[in-house]
Write a protein that holds these residues in place. Structure first.
Motif, PDB file in Angstrom:
ATOM      1  N   THR A   1       0.850  -1.202   0.000  1.00  0.00           N
ATOM      2  CA  THR A   1       0.000   0.000   0.000  1.00  0.00           C
ATOM      3  C   THR A   1       0.884   1.250   0.000  1.00  0.00           C
ATOM      4  O   THR A   1       0.855   2.062   0.923  1.00  0.00           O
ATOM      5  CB  THR A   1      -0.942  -0.011   1.220  1.00  0.00           C
ATOM      6  OG1 THR A   1      -0.153  -0.202   2.421  1.00  0.00           O
ATOM      7  CG2 THR A   1      -1.943  -1.137   1.115  1.00  0.00           C
TER       8      THR A   1
ATOM      9  N   HIS B   1      -3.130   3.595   3.038  1.00  0.00           N
ATOM     10  CA  HIS B   1      -4.396   2.886   3.225  1.00  0.00           C
ATOM     11  C   HIS B   1      -5.544   3.817   2.868  1.00  0.00           C
ATOM     12  O   HIS B   1      -5.496   5.017   3.158  1.00  0.00           O
ATOM     13  CB  HIS B   1      -4.552   2.437   4.684  1.00  0.00           C
ATOM     14  CG  HIS B   1      -3.486   1.469   5.116  1.00  0.00           C
ATOM     15  ND1 HIS B   1      -3.417   0.185   4.624  1.00  0.00           N
ATOM     16  CD2 HIS B   1      -2.459   1.591   5.988  1.00  0.00           C
ATOM     17  CE1 HIS B   1      -2.382  -0.439   5.186  1.00  0.00           C
ATOM     18  NE2 HIS B   1      -1.780   0.387   6.013  1.00  0.00           N
TER      19      HIS B   1
ATOM     20  N   ASN C   1      -1.563  -0.911  -5.253  1.00  0.00           N
ATOM     21  CA  ASN C   1      -1.809  -0.313  -3.927  1.00  0.00           C
ATOM     22  C   ASN C   1      -2.694  -1.191  -3.032  1.00  0.00           C
ATOM     23  O   ASN C   1      -3.464  -0.688  -2.219  1.00  0.00           O
ATOM     24  CB  ASN C   1      -2.425   1.081  -4.072  1.00  0.00           C
ATOM     25  CG  ASN C   1      -2.162   1.945  -2.837  1.00  0.00           C
ATOM     26  OD1 ASN C   1      -1.020   2.093  -2.416  1.00  0.00           O
ATOM     27  ND2 ASN C   1      -3.206   2.482  -2.236  1.00  0.00           N
ATOM     28  N   GLY C   2      -2.606  -2.487  -3.206  1.00  0.00           N
ATOM     29  CA  GLY C   2      -3.403  -3.403  -2.388  1.00  0.00           C
ATOM     30  C   GLY C   2      -4.351  -4.242  -3.221  1.00  0.00           C
ATOM     31  O   GLY C   2      -4.778  -5.320  -2.794  1.00  0.00           O
TER      32      GLY C   2
ATOM     33  N   ALA D   1       4.734   3.419   3.822  1.00  0.00           N
ATOM     34  CA  ALA D   1       4.078   3.947   2.621  1.00  0.00           C
ATOM     35  C   ALA D   1       4.911   5.101   2.068  1.00  0.00           C
ATOM     36  O   ALA D   1       5.520   5.865   2.821  1.00  0.00           O
ATOM     37  CB  ALA D   1       2.673   4.427   2.961  1.00  0.00           C
TER      38      ALA D   1
END
Ligand SMILES: *Cc1c(COP(=O)(O)O)cnc(C)c1O
Length: 391
Positions: free
Chosen positions: A45, A49, A250-251, A369
């Motif tokens: 991520t 988040h 990003n996830g 991040a």
């Protein structure tokens, strides 16, 4: 708290904390306690988040179209391939859903290169301390007995040499079965070890001379993590193949194998496939990730924040009797201790409300991040030094 995980195969050692919400580099657990996240889902991520711009495209695309299959044109896939290739100096992309799958594609490209060269028993050179995934081929390429244990016979066709030592690779030039070299620009799981730019240039030259494909596993180092778009860009080289996954969506799970030159010509219709690979949702998300990274100069910021993190740790931990080394590049930093420190993960969590990982038993690995703030970087340094002060 976690329910008893009796219906899950016990493949993971899990911390006794469950997160329900995140924002940037912060997370909240079921009890509403706030944590500072210095691992970003293991380099995934990168843009934080619950990034609102990512959330918006997920929601928009989900209301239009999730999946059609690769039997049809997928404009977002075309766009993503074009963006990635132009950033990486590559020509063609194949999309899949994870890092191991991206490496599988690279390994299959190496096998096709062997066919073109008429090599019957092709060998791929891999490195000591490497990590390439958990599928049967990639775990054989990985140098970690714990990963391989129990899954013998391992797939053959790999020759292992010490990382960052060009002479070890030069010693193999008489082996006419070699078709490729696979390596990470920075070994993440292997304890945060960086390949030197001069080594990478020498590997490139050797590969050119020997007609070996240079394949770089950028699953962890790619997408800005090291302070460049891709880890290989710290050296003045272009690989033949690179693989991506972790930070790309990003996830959202998405992986890619990119190739240029002769390596880009090897796959043909029918030679490789993935049902979910390159679906409209994943590709649109990854396009948005790239757009944000370009607009906000994320790789440059990661380089600055990484310097701040490394300098802060060196300053705060200077002279600490248990620290063997502090090293890293960009926001990929390792603190090597002189004792096995697996329990530090849970202590960091409960005592410092900080998420960290440990690799190779005694190296703390930090992968915050790329959008974290300078204050959060200082806060990571502060919490780590408090954690290590009480050991
Ligand atoms: C995480 C990682 C992989 C494996 O990716 P998965 O998505 O877990 O399959 C491969 N190579 C490197 C360098 C990694 O860090």
């Amino acid at each position: 708290m976690n329910a008893k995980q009796s219906y899950l195969m016990p493949t993971y050692t899990r911390q006794n904390v469950s997160f329900v919400r995140g924002e940037g580099a912060r997370l909240w657990d079921e009890q509403g306690r706030e944590y500072l996240d210095a691992i970003a889902g293991v380099a995934v991520t990168n843009l934080g988040h619950a990034n609102p711009e990512i959330t918006a495209v997920i929601s928009q695309q989900a209301s239009l179209l999730l999946h059609t299959s690769n039997m049809f044109g997928i404009p977002w896939q075309e766009q993503l391939a074009q963006k990635l290739c132009s950033l990486a100096g590559m020509e063609r992309a194949f999309f899949c859903n994870s890092g191991a799958e991206a490496n599988e594609a690279a390994l299959k490209i190496a096998r096709l290169h062997a066919r073109v060269r008429n090599i019957a028993n092709p060998q791929i050179v891999v490195m000591s301390n490497s990590f390439h995934g958990r599928t049967l081929a990639t775990l054989a390429a990985t140098d970690n007995r714990n990963v391989q244990q129990g899954f013998e016979p391992l797939m053959g066709g790999f020759i292992r040499v010490p990382y960052n030592e060009i002479e070890a690779l030069r010693d193999l030039v008489s082996n006419k079965s070699i078709v490729a070299v696979l390596l990470e620009p920075v070994q993440g799981e292997g304890g945060v070890h960086c390949a030197s730019p001069t080594y990478l240039s020498a590997v490139r030259q050797l590969c050119d001379k020997q007609d070996w494909l240079l394949m770089m596993d950028e699953v962890q180092t790619g997408m800005g993590r090291t302070g460049q778009w891709f880890g290989f860009q710290h050296a003045d080289i272009t690989p033949d193949v690179i693989t991506l996954a972790k930070g790309l969506g990003n996830g959202f799970p998405i992986g890619a194998c990119l190739a240029q030159g002769k390596a880009a010509q090897l796959f043909a219709a029918g030679s490789h496939a993935s049902t979910f690979g390159g679906n409209p949702l994943g590709c649109r998300i990854a396009c948005q990730v790239i757009d944000i990274m370009q607009r906000d100069l994320i790789p440059q910021k990661a380089a600055q924040l990484g310097q701040q993190l490394l300098a802060g740790l060196c300053r705060q931990l200077k002279g600490h009797p248990d620290i063997l080394a502090i090293r890293g590049i960009g926001l990929m930093v390792g603190i090597e201790l002189n004792y096995p420190a697996i329990d530090l993960v849970s202590r960091a969590l409960t005592e410092q409300r900080l998420l960290i990982t440990i690799t190779r038993k005694q190296t703390i690995r930090l992968l915050p991040a790329l959008i974290c703030t300078a204050e959060q970087v200082d806060d990571i340094v502060f919490r780590i030094s408090r954690l290590l002060a009480t050991c």
